[in-house]
Design a protein around this motif. Structure first.
Motif, PDB file in Angstrom:
ATOM      1  N   VAL A  23      -2.395 -15.312   1.342  1.00 21.38           N
ATOM      2  CA  VAL A  23      -1.701 -14.241   1.534  1.00 21.38           C
ATOM      3  C   VAL A  23      -0.084 -14.654   1.236  1.00 21.38           C
TER       4      VAL A  23
ATOM      5  N   TRP B  75       3.277 -18.536   1.904  1.00 23.71           N
ATOM      6  CA  TRP B  75       1.986 -18.075   1.857  1.00 23.71           C
ATOM      7  C   TRP B  75       1.314 -18.605   3.108  1.00 23.71           C
TER       8      TRP B  75
ATOM      9  N   ILE C 250      -4.272 -13.149   9.068  1.00 20.49           N
ATOM     10  CA  ILE C 250      -3.669 -11.649   8.987  1.00 20.49           C
ATOM     11  C   ILE C 250      -4.575 -10.709   9.374  1.00 20.49           C
TER      12      ILE C 250
ATOM     13  N   MET D  70       3.004  -8.015   3.617  1.00 14.19           N
ATOM     14  CA  MET D  70       2.249  -8.675   2.730  1.00 14.19           C
ATOM     15  C   MET D  70       2.618  -8.173   1.169  1.00 14.19           C
TER      16      MET D  70
ATOM     17  N   ALA E 180      -5.280 -16.314   4.858  1.00 14.97           N
ATOM     18  CA  ALA E 180      -5.725 -14.897   4.849  1.00 14.97           C
ATOM     19  C   ALA E 180      -6.408 -14.692   6.273  1.00 14.97           C
TER      20      ALA E 180
ATOM     21  N   ILE F 172       3.634 -13.725   1.993  1.00 14.71           N
ATOM     22  CA  ILE F 172       4.279 -12.513   2.791  1.00 14.71           C
ATOM     23  C   ILE F 172       5.730 -12.963   2.896  1.00 14.71           C
TER      24      ILE F 172
ATOM     25  N   ARG G 118      -2.289 -10.874  -2.561  1.00 10.09           N
ATOM     26  CA  ARG G 118      -3.639 -11.742  -2.084  1.00 10.09           C
ATOM     27  C   ARG G 118      -3.947 -12.532  -3.060  1.00 10.09           C
TER      28      ARG G 118
END
Length: 181
Positions: A55, A66, A72, A45, A69, A57, A48
């Motif tokens: 998020v 992206w 995750i 990650m 979230a 990554i 955010r």
């Protein structure tokens, strides 16, 4: 168009185990889909975006993108943890087999010791019986010896009395008193 990652050193997180998710070029669903990330994949990650709920990554194929979230997770995935769990299971099974072998060996030793214990108890009872018999014989012999000594002493005393009486009854020669001395 893909965004450049803001930070190459990120936190390691995982994609949730129960799905696969699309990787977007930006923080939202309106950005182009770059591909998908399989459930349980270990990703890094980078940042955010709490306003959009996405998020950024870097996935296992070194792609930057992206994802939502919600997908995750901080915990290692089942796919990631499975080899370690299998190794732990294998080690535990080997330890269990060793413990069972040791247990079987100890149980055999217990049976052998119980057998020896019973044999020794039997020998102890036999020895106690012999000991009691020998003590009784010794006590009887002591009584016989005391009785023999008492009898012999009585016989010697009786003989002494009889001899004393006989000696008293034997006449003595009288001495004459005519001599000077």
């Amino acid at each position: 168009m893909a965004q450049e990652p803001n930070d190459a050193d990120g936190e390691t997180v995982y994609i949730a185990d129960d799905l696969y998710t699309f990787m977007h070029a930006g923080p939202g669903r309106n950005f182009r889909i770059l591909g998908s990330v399989t459930a349980g994949t270990k990703v890094t990650m980078l940042q955010r975006d709490d306003t959009e709920g996405f998020v950024e990554i870097i996935d296992d194929k070194q792609r930057t993108g992206w994802v939502d979230a919600r997908f995750i997770n901080d915990q290692p995935s089942v796919r990631e943890a499975m080899p370690e769990l299998q190794q732990n299971l294998s080690d535990t099974q080997i330890s269990l087999q060793d413990a069972q072998q040791k247990n079987d060996l100890l149980n055999q030793q217990i049976l052998d010791l119980n057998s020896r214990n019973k044999q020794m108890q039997s020998e102890l009872k036999e020895l106690q019986t012999r000991h009691d018999r020998i003590e009784r014989e010794l006590a009887n012999k002591d009584n016989k010896v005391q009785l023999e000594w008492l009898t012999r002493g009585g016989i010697i005393g009786l003989i002494g009395i009889v001899l004393g009486v006989i000696v008293m009854l034997i006449p003595r020669k009288r001495r004459r008193n005519d001599g000077w001395m």
